[in-house]
Design an enzyme around this catalytic site. Structure first.
Site, short mmCIF file in Angstrom:
data_model
loop_
_atom_site.label_atom_id
_atom_site.label_comp_id
_atom_site.label_asym_id
_atom_site.label_seq_id
_atom_site.Cartn_x
_atom_site.Cartn_y
_atom_site.Cartn_z
N HIS A 93 -0.06 0.09 12.06
CA HIS A 93 0.57 -0.80 11.09
C HIS A 93 0.38 -2.27 11.44
O HIS A 93 0.16 -3.11 10.57
CB HIS A 93 2.07 -0.48 10.97
CG HIS A 93 2.62 -0.73 9.62
ND1 HIS A 93 3.36 0.19 8.93
CD2 HIS A 93 2.54 -1.80 8.80
CE1 HIS A 93 3.72 -0.31 7.75
NE2 HIS A 93 3.23 -1.52 7.66
N LYS B 209 0.27 5.13 8.00
CA LYS B 209 0.22 4.22 9.13
C LYS B 209 1.28 4.60 10.17
O LYS B 209 2.38 5.02 9.83
CB LYS B 209 0.50 2.77 8.69
CG LYS B 209 -0.30 2.33 7.48
CD LYS B 209 0.18 0.97 6.98
CE LYS B 209 -0.27 0.71 5.56
NZ LYS B 209 0.39 1.56 4.56
N TYR C 148 7.69 3.32 5.65
CA TYR C 148 8.18 3.37 4.27
C TYR C 148 9.20 4.49 4.08
O TYR C 148 9.95 4.48 3.09
CB TYR C 148 7.03 3.61 3.29
CG TYR C 148 5.94 2.58 3.30
CD1 TYR C 148 6.07 1.37 3.99
CD2 TYR C 148 4.75 2.80 2.62
CE1 TYR C 148 5.07 0.43 4.00
CE2 TYR C 148 3.73 1.86 2.62
CZ TYR C 148 3.89 0.68 3.32
OH TYR C 148 2.88 -0.25 3.33
N ASP D 162 -1.40 5.21 -0.78
CA ASP D 162 -1.13 4.57 0.50
C ASP D 162 0.35 4.67 0.84
O ASP D 162 1.21 4.32 0.02
CB ASP D 162 -1.54 3.09 0.45
CG ASP D 162 -1.25 2.37 1.76
OD1 ASP D 162 -2.10 2.42 2.66
OD2 ASP D 162 -0.16 1.77 1.87
#
Length: 492
Positions: A331, A300, A275, A270
């Site tokens: 998200h 996401k 990120y 994931d």
């Protein structure tokens, strides 16, 4: 999914001969070809039906999508290894298409075949008519796969002529298939006309996108330490119930963590745009030594990307560099979230994304959202841990036929220490000879909640996927349920 064949004997009758195309209005034209999408990926609701098609200028693609929508089928675009250009299709000169059609033995190379062709019972096969025949690339497709026992339903697109002999001339390339009479469609054929044709094929298609999966109960007995079981998402794809979360992992640490996790048996990774590590995640998957199709990769889009979702999705695909995304989520709610989701739906139809869902959507949000989109989310990713159990939301979402996944399953940064030292959890862990983290993750799975704990430590990773050799009792589940504080550890 089950395909029920009705009156099959009647459906096997030979096609009534139609006049072959002899006019140039069915030949290739000099319009610019459609963009070359990522090939080799199929996606859809009904795991037993496939719509495979070849389209240069988009006409056949439109009909194929209509058939897929009606039947709940998967779609697969047949792509030439060397894409056709406008010059290749200019029949007024000695072009590539002319040379191929004039050579019955021509077999243009294709980029790929559908994954798991054996799982399809029915294959709709679409193509434009070139000189009264199917393009030679269709011959390549049929000769490249095993169609024994499958039902093939051809359809063609042209300006005026019917299917002609194009269908019958293909039968010898898949002689062990059951060929059902097909037909020709114009590019502007109404959906009602497609529905009328499909309904007359004597094939019943189960287009219910909800699988028989009870998302509150996972097949945990099928798992073993180092190998998590999977659940069937409503998109028809399987997803492991334990994955690696990569929040805060960057650079070589992220690459090596992904590779370590995969070597330990993880098959779900994931990540997210926010990120900042999609490049590293993609690299880790590619360098893992495990075939791409065995790894389930989720990412996401962030709300600041919703205004231009196509660019955001393309950026994600480029950074991951894995050919396709197994699961893409929003998200959390934000301006233009429906717009972004609808863009994701288009990429699903193109085969670049296999499944789509959302994160941080609760009862009110999910109810309002579902009414505005075409493809129901396959998964909702929310904060879930023993101190915030989301007791109303989790079963509500599961009852919608949507899987639930926990972010912060171990409490989240800044809160893990307290949770991992909770006296109730500690006592239960000691009873089973397990760590508190393992007890928490097992508790999630027994509630039907997917987990994606993050770590860069191989020992912790191994611990996190070694939760299939014990089971929490009803009394222990009740004790953990009593720890709920409705205490969120993040802002959304």
């Amino acid at each position: 999914m089950k395909i029920k064949m009705l009156s099959m004997i009647m459906s096997m009758l030979s096609l009534t001969a139609c006049a072959s195309c002899t006019t140039t209005d069915d030949d290739p034209i000099t319009e610019n070809p459609a963009p070359d999408p990522t090939p080799g990926t199929e996606t859809g609701k009904n795991g037993s039906v496939l719509v495979a098609y070849f389209s240069c200028i988009g006409t056949t693609e439109g009909i194929a999508e209509g058939i897929a929508d009606i039947t709940g089928a998967s779609t697969f675009r047949i792509e030439a290894e060397e894409p056709y250009t406008a010059a290749d299709l200019d029949y007024n000169v000695d072009c590539r298409a002319n040379r191929e059609q004039n050579n019955p033995k021509a077999r243009p190379a294709i980029k790929s075949m559908p994954d798991g062709l054996d799982r399809y019972d029915v294959v709709f096969l679409g193509y434009p008519i070139w000189w009264g025949e199917a393009p030679r690339i269709i011959s390549t497709f049929l000769e490249s796969g095993d169609f024994k026992g499958k039902t093939i339903v051809p359809f063609c697109t042209s300006h005026s002529s019917g299917l002609g002999s194009s269908d019958r001339n293909l039968h010898s390339l898949a002689p062990d298939a059951v060929w059902i009479p097909g037909r020709r469609f114009a590019g502007n054929t109404a959906k009602t006309e497609l529905e009328k044709w499909v309904s007359g094929l004597d094939i019943k298609f189960d287009t219910d996108s909800d699988s028989d999966m009870d998302y509150s109960k996972f097949p945990l007995s099928e798992g073993k330490n180092g190998q998590a079981p999977t659940i069937r998402l409503s998109s028809g794809y399987d997803m492991p119930v334990v994955g690696l979360g990569t929040y805060s992992l960057t650079g070589d640490v992220c690459v090596n963590s992904v590779k370590s996790a995969i070597s330990l048996g993880f098959r779900k990774i994931d990540t997210a745009h926010m990120y900042g590590n999609e490049v590293e995640v993609g690299r880790g998957v590619r360098e893992s030594g495990v075939p791409r199709e065995e790894i389930f990769v989720a990412t996401k889009l962030y709300p600041n990307q919703y205004g231009n979702p196509e660019a955001a999705i393309d950026e994600c695909l480029r950074k991951l560099d894995l050919g396709y995304v197994d699961l893409m989520l929003l998200h959390h709610p934000g301006t233009n979230d429906v717009k972004a989701y609808k863009a994701m739906e288009r990429y699903v139809r193109e085969g670049k994304i296999r499944s789509i869902g959302v994160s941080c959507y609760y009862i009110k949000e999910i109810d309002e959202f579902i009414r505005q989109v075409d493809i129901k989310p396959v998964l909702v990713q929310n904060e879930v841990h023993p101190y915030y159990q989301d007791t109303d939301v989790v079963p509500y979402i599961q009852n919608l036929g949507i899987a639930v996944e926990a972010w912060y399953p171990l409490g989240g940064r800044g809160h893990q220490k307290e949770l991992l030292n909770d006296p109730v959890l500690t006592e239960i862990a000691m009873r089973h000879g397990k760590s508190v983290a393992q007890v928490i993750l097992r508790w999630d799975l027994q509630r039907g909640v997917v987990v994606i704990p993050g770590s860069s430590n191989p020992d912790h990773m191994k611990e996190n996927i070694s939760i299939f050799d014990f089971e929490l009792t009803e009394d222990e589940m009740t004790q953990i349920a009593a720890l709920n504080r409705n205490e969120k550890h993040d802002w959304y």
